[in-house]
Design a protein around this motif. Structure first.
Motif, short mmCIF file in Angstrom:
data_model
loop_
_atom_site.label_atom_id
_atom_site.label_comp_id
_atom_site.label_asym_id
_atom_site.label_seq_id
_atom_site.Cartn_x
_atom_site.Cartn_y
_atom_site.Cartn_z
N LEU A 85 0.83 -1.21 0.00
CA LEU A 85 0.00 0.00 0.00
C LEU A 85 0.87 1.26 0.00
N ILE A 86 1.91 1.24 0.85
CA ILE A 86 2.79 2.42 0.90
C ILE A 86 3.38 2.68 -0.48
N LEU A 87 3.88 1.61 -1.10
CA LEU A 87 4.55 1.78 -2.39
C LEU A 87 3.57 2.20 -3.48
N SER A 88 2.46 1.43 -3.60
CA SER A 88 1.59 1.67 -4.76
C SER A 88 0.76 2.94 -4.60
N ARG A 89 0.46 3.34 -3.34
CA ARG A 89 -0.36 4.54 -3.17
C ARG A 89 0.47 5.81 -3.13
N VAL A 90 1.64 5.74 -2.50
CA VAL A 90 2.39 6.97 -2.26
C VAL A 90 3.74 6.98 -3.01
N ALA A 91 4.58 6.03 -2.67
CA ALA A 91 5.99 6.16 -3.06
C ALA A 91 6.20 6.04 -4.57
N LEU A 92 5.68 4.96 -5.16
CA LEU A 92 6.00 4.73 -6.57
C LEU A 92 5.41 5.78 -7.51
N PRO A 93 4.12 6.18 -7.34
CA PRO A 93 3.63 7.26 -8.22
C PRO A 93 4.44 8.54 -8.06
N ARG A 94 4.85 8.82 -6.81
CA ARG A 94 5.60 10.05 -6.57
C ARG A 94 6.94 10.00 -7.30
N ILE A 95 7.64 8.89 -7.12
CA ILE A 95 8.95 8.77 -7.79
C ILE A 95 8.77 8.80 -9.30
N ALA A 96 7.73 8.11 -9.78
CA ALA A 96 7.50 8.10 -11.23
C ALA A 96 7.29 9.52 -11.74
N SER A 97 6.47 10.32 -10.99
CA SER A 97 6.20 11.68 -11.46
C SER A 97 7.47 12.53 -11.39
N VAL A 98 8.28 12.33 -10.34
CA VAL A 98 9.53 13.08 -10.24
C VAL A 98 10.44 12.75 -11.43
N LEU A 99 10.52 11.46 -11.73
CA LEU A 99 11.40 11.05 -12.85
C LEU A 99 10.88 11.61 -14.17
N THR A 100 9.53 11.57 -14.36
CA THR A 100 8.97 12.11 -15.60
C THR A 100 9.24 13.61 -15.69
N ASP A 101 9.01 14.31 -14.56
CA ASP A 101 9.27 15.75 -14.55
C ASP A 101 10.71 16.04 -14.94
N ARG A 102 11.60 15.26 -14.33
CA ARG A 102 13.02 15.51 -14.59
C ARG A 102 13.33 15.27 -16.06
N GLN A 103 12.74 14.16 -16.57
CA GLN A 103 12.96 13.84 -17.98
C GLN A 103 12.49 15.00 -18.86
N GLY A 104 11.26 15.51 -18.52
CA GLY A 104 10.70 16.62 -19.28
C GLY A 104 11.59 17.84 -19.20
#
Lengths: 258, 181
Positions: free
Chosen positions: B45-64
């Protein structure tokens, strides 16, 4: 067993397996399914560490990451790439599931290396549940995704026709051996390393009891150090192996035709 | 003593430990499995609700951000190249203009110089001619004066040597003949 060694070595205390005992934290001797035990404590610590690293560490969502955030991103990228490389794009749906397994194992292994710690992943009950979880998931997923076509996993079309039935039997046996090797590999590695360290540790105070200890004590301390270094390596490698095998099994379920 | 105390405390545990491996003590299995499932669910729950989406968005932002920055850098590089080209062009133009102006100036100055030289030459020639004329005059004046002096001197000498017999006419004729050579 313990008392025999106790007598033979004259004062040395050998209890290499005591570290694996499941004990209730708040008194009593009964271990019911709901009892709060040292298992609960060390699993909770793993959860806390994961939360600290992945929730607290990334809470600023920095474009230029802090050290903690870097580690979290590195772990994310490491597993993400592994899942993508092995299972392909359609395996990425199961990435959170694999990430959960990896993080639980890697944190349990490393927390278990702390002195006086309890290593949850050294217990076959724990690793068997993990492995059976993977096995059942993969098997059910294989049939849901491919229907009876999943059985082609056992029918090696690359081999000559006459030996295919033999290979099918072997493949079938190896398929059902997967959860066994998957779980015993992890638990066995964890247990053996910790037990060996404990045995060397039992020899360490020999210098206080007899003259031969002048030789034995430095050797055993050196051995503990070396084993500890090896165990750090093993702690990571076993988590890595468990995860990569999970990915491989998942790939078989998604693409049984190779 | 300490061992006795722990052994006493372990009591029941010792009985199970006698099997050898606590891993094979099946009485603790339900406990471990229960807590393992709880732990896995919490981590998931911690990973799928909070951590992983957050990291994914950070990585996408950085990529952008990185992609944008690279595009912007590319654009700026093109602009810089254009600016350099314009600068080179301006420099070449300026050089051509400068050499043209230099040539023009050189020609103008040359013309002026030639004119001045011609003027000076004419003046010099005029002055020289004038001087020549005066020299001629002076020279002519000097020859007349010599003839007169010679005549006078000759008449005087004749009068002194042969008093009363001097013939002024003859003397001057003789002098003139003598002067001519």
């Amino acid at each position: 067993m313990a008392t025999e060694e106790h007598g033979a070595e004259g004062g040395l205390v050998f209890h290499p397996m005591d570290q694996f005992l499941v004990k209730p934290l708040f008194g009593g001797h009964e271990v019911a399914w709901y009892t709060i035990t040292n298992v609960t404590l060390w699993m909770a610590l793993a959860v806390v560490c994961i939360a600290l690293l992945f929730v607290m560490g990334t809470r600023r969502r920095a474009l230029v990451p802090s050290r903690t955030q870097s580690v979290a991103e590195l772990a994310y990228g490491f597993i993400y790439k592994m899942v993508e490389d092995i299972t392909g794009k359609d395996g990425l749906r199961y990435f959170p599931y694999i990430m959960t397994l990896f993080l639980f194992i890697v944190f349990s292994n490393f927390l278990g290396l702390l002195p006086l710690a309890f290593t949850t992943t050294s217990h076959i009950a724990v690793t068997a549940v993990l492995a059976m979880g993977v096995f059942l998931t993969v098997t059910i997923l294989g049939f849901v995704k491919n229907g009876p076509g999943f059985l082609s996993l056992f029918w090696v079309s690359a081999a000559p026709l006459p030996i295919r039935p033999v290979l099918a039997v072997i493949e079938l046996i190896s398929y059902f051996a997967r959860p066994v090797s998957h779980s015993i590999r992890l638990a066995g590695n964890m247990m053996a390393g910790h037990a060996v360290i404990k045995v060397f540790a039992a020899f360490a105070p020999l210098v206080l009891m007899s003259g031969i200890g002048v030789l034995v004590t430095p050797l055993s301390i050196l051995a503990i150090t070396a084993m500890y270094g090896l165990e750090i390596l093993v702690a990571f490698i076993q988590a890595y192996v468990f995860t990569i095998l999970t990915c491989v099994y998942l790939k078989d379920a998604l693409h049984p035709h190779h | 003593m300490a061992t006795e105390a722990t052994e006493g405390a372990h009591g029941a545990a010792e009985a199970t430990a006698a099997v050898g491996m606590p891993q094979l003590d099946f009485s603790t299995f339900p406990n471990q499995i229960f807590w393992l499932v709880v732990t896995l669910v919490v981590i998931y729950l911690i990973l799928s609700r909070v951590a992983l989406p957050r990291i994914a968005s950070v990585l996408t932002d950085r990529q952008g951000t990185i992609a944008n920055d690279i595009a912007a850098a590319e654009e700026l590089k093109l602009k810089a190249q254009e600016a350099e080209k314009a600068y080179e062009q301006a420099l070449a133009d300026a050089r051509a203009e400068a050499s043209r102006i230099a040539a023009e100036t050189r020609a103008e100055i040359g013309a002026q110089l030639d004119e001045a030289k011609a003027k000076a030459d004419a003046e010099i020639a005029a002055r020289a001619a004038e001087s020549q004329k005066r020299i001629e005059e002076i020279r002519a004046g000097a020859a007349d004066a010599v003839a007169e002096v010679a005549r006078d001197t000759a008449s005087e000498l004749v009068a002194l040597l042969t008093p009363g017999k001097g013939d002024a006419q003859a003397v001057s004729a003789a002098v003139a003949a003598r002067l001519k050579g």
